[in-house]
Design a protein around this motif. Structure first.
Motif, PDB file in Angstrom:
ATOM      1  N   HIS A 178      10.510 -15.317   3.897  1.00 10.89           N
ATOM      2  CA  HIS A 178       9.790 -16.390   3.216  1.00 10.89           C
ATOM      3  C   HIS A 178       8.614 -15.790   2.441  1.00 10.89           C
ATOM      4  N   VAL A 179       8.152 -16.523   1.436  1.00 10.32           N
ATOM      5  CA  VAL A 179       6.990 -16.065   0.670  1.00 10.32           C
ATOM      6  C   VAL A 179       5.797 -15.848   1.595  1.00 10.32           C
ATOM      7  N   SER A 180       5.693 -16.662   2.625  1.00  8.67           N
ATOM      8  CA  SER A 180       4.563 -16.546   3.559  1.00  8.67           C
ATOM      9  C   SER A 180       4.565 -15.208   4.303  1.00  8.67           C
ATOM     10  N   ASP A 181       5.735 -14.529   4.336  1.00 11.39           N
ATOM     11  CA  ASP A 181       5.779 -13.201   4.964  1.00 11.39           C
ATOM     12  C   ASP A 181       4.825 -12.233   4.285  1.00 11.39           C
ATOM     13  N   LEU A 182       4.574 -12.459   3.013  1.00 14.91           N
ATOM     14  CA  LEU A 182       3.655 -11.577   2.280  1.00 14.91           C
ATOM     15  C   LEU A 182       2.281 -11.566   2.928  1.00 14.91           C
ATOM     16  N   TRP A 183       1.761 -12.735   3.223  1.00 16.97           N
ATOM     17  CA  TRP A 183       0.412 -12.814   3.789  1.00 16.97           C
ATOM     18  C   TRP A 183       0.397 -12.341   5.240  1.00 16.97           C
ATOM     19  N   ARG A 184       1.481 -12.616   5.972  1.00 12.85           N
ATOM     20  CA  ARG A 184       1.564 -12.110   7.341  1.00 12.85           C
ATOM     21  C   ARG A 184       1.600 -10.590   7.342  1.00 12.85           C
ATOM     22  N   GLU A 185       2.396 -10.040   6.423  1.00 11.70           N
ATOM     23  CA  GLU A 185       2.498  -8.583   6.341  1.00 11.70           C
ATOM     24  C   GLU A 185       1.152  -7.971   5.984  1.00 11.70           C
ATOM     25  N   PHE A 186       0.456  -8.582   5.056  1.00  9.81           N
ATOM     26  CA  PHE A 186      -0.853  -8.069   4.643  1.00  9.81           C
ATOM     27  C   PHE A 186      -1.842  -8.124   5.803  1.00  9.81           C
ATOM     28  N   LYS A 187      -1.765  -9.170   6.607  1.00  8.78           N
ATOM     29  CA  LYS A 187      -2.705  -9.336   7.720  1.00  8.78           C
ATOM     30  C   LYS A 187      -2.472  -8.310   8.817  1.00  8.78           C
ATOM     31  N   HIS A 188      -1.210  -8.023   9.130  1.00  6.70           N
ATOM     32  CA  HIS A 188      -0.896  -7.194  10.293  1.00  6.70           C
ATOM     33  C   HIS A 188      -0.612  -5.728   9.948  1.00  6.70           C
ATOM     34  N   ASN A 189      -0.468  -5.413   8.681  1.00  7.95           N
ATOM     35  CA  ASN A 189      -0.109  -4.051   8.282  1.00  7.95           C
ATOM     36  C   ASN A 189      -1.329  -3.375   7.666  1.00  7.95           C
ATOM     37  N   ARG A 190      -2.119  -2.701   8.506  1.00  7.70           N
ATOM     38  CA  ARG A 190      -3.357  -2.068   8.031  1.00  7.70           C
ATOM     39  C   ARG A 190      -3.096  -1.000   6.959  1.00  7.70           C
ATOM     40  N   PRO A 191      -2.115  -0.100   7.136  1.00 13.64           N
ATOM     41  CA  PRO A 191      -1.862   0.881   6.071  1.00 13.64           C
ATOM     42  C   PRO A 191      -1.528   0.226   4.734  1.00 13.64           C
ATOM     43  N   LEU A 192      -0.826  -0.919   4.776  1.00 18.85           N
ATOM     44  CA  LEU A 192      -0.517  -1.633   3.542  1.00 18.85           C
ATOM     45  C   LEU A 192      -1.792  -2.165   2.890  1.00 18.85           C
TER      46      LEU A 192
END
Length: 470
Positions: A233-247
């Protein structure tokens, strides 16, 4: 995480790539740079001096286009990750998006509606949205070829080498072609409009042929299972940004790096024409923005093995700042500012640092994709590339609006094709040297926080592959 692991087991996912495959993939970046670099280097001067809109209007337009991108990129990322087209999950967009991208690139440099802001907005927004439709899946394609970090380094070196072939073809070739075709031999006069259109027509069609070649030479091997695509889902983008510090760290590095490049690239033409007063040397100055790639990018794998990737960033970012300092000193001293040799030498030093540091950053994208997959179980390459796309376009937005605002502040005269006031010259020099140097200092601080070394990322990739059953 265990730091004692020193070698990668030969398990599925760690594919070796042939030189032809690496060159084929790199052809995609070469193709996109024929458009991206032309827009980055010359669209502003085309809009102000040829098409006939003010620097302030152009700057605001660049900002608005990037805002559109912020909304568009995650939609494209989720769309790409959720679908599996018959021609390939990611590679199909090289053709499906590449054909209309070619058309809009040509239309951006058409002067048929001279001075019309509406036409400029329609064509530039269309170009940017189609560029995203090609670039996001192309970036995801990188991570789908192999998990092997050494192969990713080689692939990135080849890709950046070829990207800079595109940069050289644009930086050196575009002004030469326009000057040759223009009736007055200038790139910054209204008489050169038809020459700009013909030049972009040639470059865009060559780019399309290269995208098709890239499509033919790439094979997707490391992608999300089809059964998992419905959960994207598009919302995965914000989840990924929140939990993926290297990203997050890489995303902020992209902002500063692309802002620096966009500002410096767009100001280069103004600098050589109005500060150095050597428009005939513009092709050589711009060519030096890409030439160091052919010397140093093939050496990147060896340099990284010797000093490590973080130290490599520090060294080459420092080299770039040194080159910018030299440009500022040379252009500020009356006894030095007319020395073309010194200007070109400083440009070469600056470009050496910029090319290696900003070129290798693309090798970190597959790493943060794997880190996210390790944490969540989802290999959402499209989403991650959309997120990095948002941030590098945010950098481009900054790089697009700042030159327009600075030129407006220093009262740049768009109708004068030969000279500017001392204040305008100073503003142009700040765009070429000072503001980019400040952004590189910030970039050095950002990358210092990146924590994924090769041993760690290899262990992550091994663990991911060991979860799968084949």
């Amino acid at each position: 995480m265990d730091q004692s692991i020193t070698e990668v087991k030969p398990i599925k996912g760690f594919y070796k790539l042939s030189m032809k495959q690496r060159v084929g993939f790199g052809a995609g970046d070469l193709a996109q740079n024929l458009i991206y670099q032309t827009v980055s280097m010359y669209l502003l001067i085309f809009y102000t001096n040829v098409y006939g809109i003010s620097a302030a209007s152009a700057g605001v337009m660049f900002l608005i286009v990037r805002i559109v991108d912020v909304l568009w990129d995650p939609i494209v990322g989720a769309f790409v990750d959720k679908r599996n087209p018959r021609m390939g999950k990611y590679r199909s967009y090289l053709v499906l998006g590449g054909i209309p991208l070619t058309g809009f690139a040509i239309l951006c440099f058409w002067n048929g509606f001279s001075g019309s802001l509406a036409y400029a907005y329609i064509t530039y927004v269309g170009l940017s949205m189609l560029y995203t439709l090609v670039n996001v899946p192309y970036g995801a394609l990188n991570a789908s070829l192999t998990r092997d970090t050494d192969e990713v380094t080689k692939l990135t070196s080849t890709r950046m080498f070829m990207a800079n072939v595109g940069g050289l073809a644009v930086g050196y070739g575009v002004p030469l072609v326009v000057q040759y075709l223009a009736p007055d031999g200038k790139i910054n006069s209204k008489a050169s409009a038809e020459a700009w259109f013909t030049t972009m027509l040639i470059y865009a069609l060559v780019g399309l042929a290269l995208l098709i070649f890239c499509f033919s030479q790439t094979k997707e091997r490391v992608i999300m299972d089809e059964k998992d695509t419905d959960n994207v889902h598009v919302s995965d983008l914000w989840r990924e940004f929140k939990h993926n510090r290297p990203l997050r760290i890489l995303a902020f590095f992209f902002i500063t790096a692309f802002a620096m490049m966009a500002i410096g690239n767009s100001a280069g033409s103004y600098y050589m024409i109005y500060n150095v007063h050597a428009p005939d040397m513009l092709p050589y100055f711009m060519a030096l923005g890409s030439l160091p790639a052919f010397i140093f990018m093939p050496l990147v794998p060896a340099i990284k093995r010797t000093i490590g990737k973080k130290q490599m960033f520090y060294v080459f970012l420092t080299v770039a700042i040194l080159g910018m300092l030299m440009l500022y000193i040379i252009s500020s001293a009356e006894t030095l500012k007319s020395s073309i040799g010194l200007v070109l030498a400083a440009q070469f030093i600056k470009s050496t640092g910029v090319i290696v540091a900003t070129g290798y950053m693309w090798a970190l994208v597959p790493e943060v994709i794997s880190y996210g997959e390790y944490k969540t179980g989802k290999r959402i390459s499209g989403i991650v590339n959309a997120l990095t796309g948002i941030f590098y376009k945010a950098g481009m937005a900054l790089g697009g609006v700042v030159p327009g605002l600075v030129l407006t502040y220093v009262e740049f005269d768009k109708d004068n094709a030969v000279s500017q006031s001392a204040l305008a010259e100073k503003g142009i020099l700040w765009l070429v040297a000072v503001i980019p140097a400040v952004l590189l200092v910030l970039a050095m601080y950002v990358i210092s926080k990146y924590e994924l070394d090769d041993i760690t990322i290899d262990k992550i990739n091994q663990d991911i592959e060991s979860r799968h059953t084949y």
